[in-house]
Design an enzyme around this catalytic site. Structure first.
Site, PDB file in Angstrom:
ATOM      1  N   LYS A 172      35.098  50.207  23.922  1.00 54.82           N
ATOM      2  CA  LYS A 172      34.507  50.107  25.182  1.00 54.82           C
ATOM      3  C   LYS A 172      33.661  48.876  25.463  1.00 54.82           C
ATOM      4  O   LYS A 172      33.803  48.235  26.599  1.00 54.82           O
ATOM      5  CB  LYS A 172      33.425  51.313  25.325  1.00 54.82           C
ATOM      6  CG  LYS A 172      34.094  52.664  25.335  1.00 54.82           C
ATOM      7  CD  LYS A 172      33.417  53.893  25.241  1.00 54.82           C
ATOM      8  CE  LYS A 172      32.460  54.206  24.091  1.00 54.82           C
ATOM      9  NZ  LYS A 172      33.134  54.690  22.781  1.00 54.82           N
ATOM     10  N   THR A 173      32.987  48.490  24.308  1.00 56.51           N
ATOM     11  CA  THR A 173      32.337  47.106  24.550  1.00 56.51           C
ATOM     12  C   THR A 173      33.311  45.945  24.850  1.00 56.51           C
ATOM     13  O   THR A 173      33.041  45.281  25.725  1.00 56.51           O
ATOM     14  CB  THR A 173      31.339  46.965  23.433  1.00 56.51           C
ATOM     15  OG1 THR A 173      30.440  48.037  22.988  1.00 56.51           O
ATOM     16  CG2 THR A 173      30.589  45.728  23.427  1.00 56.51           C
ATOM     17  N   ASP A 198      25.266  50.426  27.374  1.00 56.12           N
ATOM     18  CA  ASP A 198      25.818  51.256  26.110  1.00 56.12           C
ATOM     19  C   ASP A 198      24.882  52.562  25.943  1.00 56.12           C
ATOM     20  O   ASP A 198      23.694  52.312  26.213  1.00 56.12           O
ATOM     21  CB  ASP A 198      25.892  50.242  25.115  1.00 56.12           C
ATOM     22  CG  ASP A 198      27.024  50.877  23.938  1.00 56.12           C
ATOM     23  OD1 ASP A 198      27.974  51.864  24.466  1.00 56.12           O
ATOM     24  OD2 ASP A 198      27.083  50.307  22.884  1.00 56.12           O
ATOM     25  N   THR A 245      29.879  57.915  24.771  1.00 54.34           N
ATOM     26  CA  THR A 245      30.632  58.627  23.745  1.00 54.34           C
ATOM     27  C   THR A 245      30.734  60.036  24.198  1.00 54.34           C
ATOM     28  O   THR A 245      31.216  61.006  23.581  1.00 54.34           O
ATOM     29  CB  THR A 245      30.272  58.657  22.210  1.00 54.34           C
ATOM     30  OG1 THR A 245      28.810  59.000  22.312  1.00 54.34           O
ATOM     31  CG2 THR A 245      30.590  57.419  21.496  1.00 54.34           C
ATOM     32  N   ARG A 255      37.995  49.576  15.000  1.00 57.07           N
ATOM     33  CA  ARG A 255      36.802  49.004  14.347  1.00 57.07           C
ATOM     34  C   ARG A 255      37.125  49.435  12.983  1.00 57.07           C
ATOM     35  O   ARG A 255      36.643  48.705  11.916  1.00 57.07           O
ATOM     36  CB  ARG A 255      35.587  49.673  14.881  1.00 57.07           C
ATOM     37  CG  ARG A 255      34.304  49.159  14.312  1.00 57.07           C
ATOM     38  CD  ARG A 255      32.877  49.886  14.623  1.00 57.07           C
ATOM     39  NE  ARG A 255      32.719  49.684  15.981  1.00 57.07           N
ATOM     40  CZ  ARG A 255      31.905  50.279  16.883  1.00 57.07           C
ATOM     41  NH1 ARG A 255      31.576  51.400  16.437  1.00 57.07           N
ATOM     42  NH2 ARG A 255      31.675  49.958  18.202  1.00 57.07           N
TER      43      ARG A 255
END
Ligand code: ADE
Length: 335
Positions: free
Chosen positions: A66-67, A111, A160, A219
């Site tokens: 997302k980032t 975020d 999330t 990640r």
């Protein structure tokens, strides 16, 4: 150094390494085909009309990018990006301070937007809708409203927990996109890209093994890559071999499905202590000593995705797949 501080330093190092790995442009971004297709159209259209991109909400499990997408949007829109974390904006004034630094076309990335305090969220509504900031100032017992015009900007919100976004906030996002777990093949390509960025060759078999055990999450794939690379370095390998990959993954206790000790404790607890369920989340959390939010946001989405558990109105239930994966007999637990 305290353990907490140490783990913060490790997190920061990891975050810096992740930054180096991040694709900068949509064309370099692997996977999420539908999302990429849509975003590409919205970005091109906004650019053609010389407008800012509509406010964009990205939601999905942690570690999926997302980032990265927020930074890509900023690059593609040729704007600056300012990043903040929802819970750190405590008061409307904090938000005003951030918004006042924006130039036309900039991206404000929030975020964990579901954790914005309600008072801040309410100020955000008019900022998003009319590019207007209305702040109530209390001076000497008198309340004044300060109205400030803002440049057209794009808010990119990440969460999330899509279900925790309030209806009025959700309504102000013109674009809302879900980010899904990646396929094994997509993760395989991400691992190969990571190997190029780090200039560390990896054998195809080894890359496939990492992909298989990364829970569809870039990640995690990148973290496993770095650990596997450590084992290969110690073994003086020019190219990371499957042997080193397996050695590292075994040492890290990451199994063939990418499950680690915590996942196994979670499943074993449902099966052994609660006879396979249904069992409430809180009961599992206190049994295994994990935080409810960590279980809900990180552990469970993947276990649900691969069919290890079901969520029922009466609680969590272990599936027969969970029993066979953990070599447990289902009969014994029926009574
Ligand atoms: N690194 C992390 N996520 C990625 C993605 N989706 N595409 C390419 N590289 C990545």
């Amino acid at each position: 150094m305290s353990e907490i501080l140490k783990s913060q330093v490790i997190d920061d190092i990891e975050a810096a390494e992740e930054l180096q790995l991040r694709p900068q442009w949509l064309s370099e971004y692997i996977g999420q085909a539908d999302l990429k297709y849509n975003l590409n159209v919205f970005i091109k259209a906004a650019r053609k009309r010389s407008e800012s991109l509509d406010h964009t909400l990205l939601y999905g499990p942690p570690g999926l990018g997302k980032t990265t997408l927020a930074y890509i949007i900023a690059n593609e829109m040729d704007g600056e990006i300012k990043t903040v974390n929802g819970p750190t904006i405590e008061r409307p004034g904090d938000l005003a301070a951030i918004l006042s630094t924006l130039d036309p076309g900039d991206i404000l990335f929030i975020d964990e937007i579901h954790r914005l305090p309600r008072v801040v969220e309410e100020v955000l509504y008019s900022a998003m809708e009319d590019f207007n900031l209305a702040i109530v100032i209390n001076r000497e017992g008198h309340a004044h409203t300060l109205n400030v015009d803002l440049p057209p900007f794009t808010l990119v919100g990440a969460t999330t927990r899509n279900g925790d976004i309030s209806a009025p906030l959700r309504a102000r996002f013109g674009i809302s996109e879900k980010i899904n777990y990646y396929t094994e093949d997509e993760i395989f390509h991400i691992v190969q890209r990571t190997s190029l960025v780090y200039e560390t060759p990896i054998h195809e078999d080894a890359a496939k093994e990492i992909a298989k055990r990364s829970r569809g999450t870039p990640r995690i794939a990148n973290r496993l890559f770095r650990r596997v690379r450590d084992f290969a370095t110690v073994a003086n390998e020019e190219e990371i071999t499957l042997k080193s990959a397996l050695k590292a993954l075994t040492a890290l206790k990451v199994d063939e499905l990418g499950l680690d000790d915590i996942d196994k404790r979670y499943l074993t607890t449902i099966i052994e202590r609660f006879h396979g369920g249904p069992v409430g989340l809180e009961a599992i959390a206190s049994s295994i000593g994990e935080e409810v939010t960590n279980i809900e946001d990180v552990l469970e989405p993947y276990l649900l995705q691969i069919g290890m558990i079901n969520r029922t109105p009466r609680g969590r239930v272990a599936t027969s797949k969970a029993y066979s994966h953990l070599n447990k007999s289902q009969q014994n637990t029926l009574f």
